[in-house]
Design a protein around this motif. Structure first.
Motif, PDB file in Angstrom:
ATOM      1  N   LEU A 100       0.809  -1.246  -0.025  1.00  0.00           N
ATOM      2  CA  LEU A 100      -0.153  -0.002   0.013  1.00  0.00           C
ATOM      3  C   LEU A 100       0.740   1.215   0.058  1.00  0.00           C
ATOM      4  CD1 LEU A 100      -2.875  -1.142   2.393  1.00  0.00           C
ATOM      5  CD2 LEU A 100      -3.075  -0.956   0.195  1.00  0.00           C
ATOM      6  N   THR A 101       2.141   1.085   0.453  1.00  0.00           N
ATOM      7  CA  THR A 101       3.118   2.139   0.645  1.00  0.00           C
ATOM      8  C   THR A 101       4.380   1.600  -0.047  1.00  0.00           C
ATOM      9  OG1 THR A 101       3.860   1.254   2.444  1.00  0.00           O
ATOM     10  CG2 THR A 101       2.325   3.243   2.457  1.00  0.00           C
ATOM     11  N   LYS A 105       5.102   2.766  -7.986  1.00  0.00           N
ATOM     12  CA  LYS A 105       3.854   2.691  -8.116  1.00  0.00           C
ATOM     13  C   LYS A 105       3.247   1.247  -8.740  1.00  0.00           C
ATOM     14  CE  LYS A 105       2.154   7.212  -7.156  1.00  0.00           C
ATOM     15  NZ  LYS A 105       3.430   8.095  -6.873  1.00  0.00           N
ATOM     16  N   LEU A 108       1.810  -1.398  -6.472  1.00  0.00           N
ATOM     17  CA  LEU A 108       0.304  -1.113  -5.940  1.00  0.00           C
ATOM     18  C   LEU A 108      -0.516  -2.016  -6.191  1.00  0.00           C
ATOM     19  CD1 LEU A 108      -0.313   2.871  -6.526  1.00  0.00           C
ATOM     20  CD2 LEU A 108      -0.080   1.777  -4.195  1.00  0.00           C
ATOM     21  N   THR A 115      -6.959  -4.032  -3.345  1.00  0.00           N
ATOM     22  CA  THR A 115      -6.607  -3.174  -2.250  1.00  0.00           C
ATOM     23  C   THR A 115      -7.347  -3.494  -0.745  1.00  0.00           C
ATOM     24  OG1 THR A 115      -6.434  -1.307  -3.985  1.00  0.00           O
ATOM     25  CG2 THR A 115      -6.843  -0.479  -1.727  1.00  0.00           C
ATOM     26  N   LYS A 119      -5.694  -4.278   2.666  1.00  0.00           N
ATOM     27  CA  LYS A 119      -6.222  -3.360   3.665  1.00  0.00           C
ATOM     28  C   LYS A 119      -6.646  -4.165   4.929  1.00  0.00           C
ATOM     29  CE  LYS A 119      -7.135   1.180   1.822  1.00  0.00           C
ATOM     30  NZ  LYS A 119      -8.145   2.018   1.208  1.00  0.00           N
ATOM     31  N   HIS A 155      14.091  -0.348   2.861  1.00  0.00           N
ATOM     32  CA  HIS A 155      12.590   0.529   2.474  1.00  0.00           C
ATOM     33  C   HIS A 155      12.788   2.059   2.971  1.00  0.00           C
ATOM     34  CE1 HIS A 155      10.119  -2.277   0.137  1.00  0.00           C
ATOM     35  NE2 HIS A 155      11.037  -3.100   0.545  1.00  0.00           N
ATOM     36  N   ASN A 156      13.226   2.131   4.333  1.00  0.00           N
ATOM     37  CA  ASN A 156      12.990   3.445   4.897  1.00  0.00           C
ATOM     38  C   ASN A 156      14.110   4.223   4.364  1.00  0.00           C
ATOM     39  OD1 ASN A 156      11.040   2.302   6.859  1.00  0.00           O
ATOM     40  ND2 ASN A 156      12.508   2.004   8.349  1.00  0.00           N
ATOM     41  N   SER A 161      10.776   5.700  -1.323  1.00  0.00           N
ATOM     42  CA  SER A 161       9.806   5.162  -0.491  1.00  0.00           C
ATOM     43  C   SER A 161       8.980   6.010   0.163  1.00  0.00           C
ATOM     44  CB  SER A 161      10.552   4.011   0.463  1.00  0.00           C
ATOM     45  OG  SER A 161       9.469   3.605   1.374  1.00  0.00           O
ATOM     46  N   PRO A 162       7.613   6.098   0.164  1.00  0.00           N
ATOM     47  CA  PRO A 162       6.779   7.067   0.867  1.00  0.00           C
ATOM     48  C   PRO A 162       6.623   6.909   2.277  1.00  0.00           C
ATOM     49  CG  PRO A 162       5.441   5.465  -0.364  1.00  0.00           C
ATOM     50  CD  PRO A 162       6.814   4.982  -0.469  1.00  0.00           C
ATOM     51  N   LYS A 163       7.273   5.664   2.769  1.00  0.00           N
ATOM     52  CA  LYS A 163       6.976   5.178   4.136  1.00  0.00           C
ATOM     53  C   LYS A 163       8.422   5.100   4.851  1.00  0.00           C
ATOM     54  CE  LYS A 163       4.789   1.736   7.196  1.00  0.00           C
ATOM     55  NZ  LYS A 163       4.395   2.647   8.402  1.00  0.00           N
TER      56      LYS A 163
END
Ligand code: HEC
Length: 181
Positions: A100-101, A105, A108, A115, A119, A155-156, A161-163
């Motif tokens: 999800l993050t 993209k 996704l 999704t 979730k 990932h961090n 990475s958005p998260k």
């Protein structure tokens, strides 16, 4: 009298057809669910061996997983690339990784049903496998946890990475299998 027999015969025929068709429908569902579960369990097992066996061992010799491994003589592919590369070899069904993050993209979920399922899994990580029908396909998700610290660290630290706050043990996404019904 003739009509009565006709009605009775057609009711009997219908019941007979149902008694054959209903178990067949259920049998088909069970086998698709079971198929998805077996594929996911196998992929997960290979992926775990790659991470805990191969990557950890190679590190001792200074070889590390790197996204651009092909250009680096001292690097091997990332766990996600390992799964995606195996998926690229398959023709009869799809295999991939979703989050999800995600860093990219392209990872996704592909549909609303994916999704929703992911979730649901993120909200309850004890639910390690989810299977479901999605249009003309049957799909399965297997929880993908940060089984070693380096999953979270890489990932961090990744610029895309958005998260940035993954921790060891976190659910990071899922291995996904998709096949036609
Ligand atoms: C050295 C960096 C690195 C390490 C270590 C790493 N990843 Fe990733 N991961 C990536 C990159 C880069 C992608 C995107 C790769 C692609 O799609 O080509 C990715 C993709 C993923 C995805 C797909 C969704 C997303 O976030 O893009 C999941 C899920 C995932 N990794 C989980 C893990 C887990 C679990 C581990 C540890 C077992 C792990 N990763 C280790 C860099 C890393």
């Amino acid at each position: 009298m003739r009509r009565k027999v006709g009605v009775r015969t057609s009711v009997m025929t219908m019941l007979l057809a149902l008694s054959i068709a209903v178990p067949l429908v259920f049998a088909a569902d069970i086998s698709q669910e079971q198929t998805a579960k077996y594929i996911l369990a196998t992929v997960k097992a290979f992926r775990t061996v790659y991470v805990k066996g191969i990557i950890e061992q190679a590190k001792k010799a200074g070889i590390k997983p790197n996204e651009n491994w092909a250009k680096d003589d001292h690097a091997i592919m990332l766990p996600a690339q390992f799964v995606k590369a195996a998926g690229a070899e398959l023709k009869d069904f799809e295999l991939g990784l979703i989050g999800l993050t995600p860093i990219y993209k392209s990872n996704l979920p592909k549909t609303q049903a994916e999704t929703d399922a992911l979730k649901k899994m993120m909200a309850n990580p004890d639910q390690k496998v989810l299977t479901f029908a999605d249009g003309n396909q049957f799909k399965g998700l297997a929880a993908d946890f940060a089984i070693v610290q380096s999953c979270a660290d890489c990932h961090n630290a990744h610029p895309d990475s958005p998260k940035k706050d993954f921790k060891q043990g976190d659910l990071m996404g899922a291995i996904v299998v998709r096949f036609n019904k």
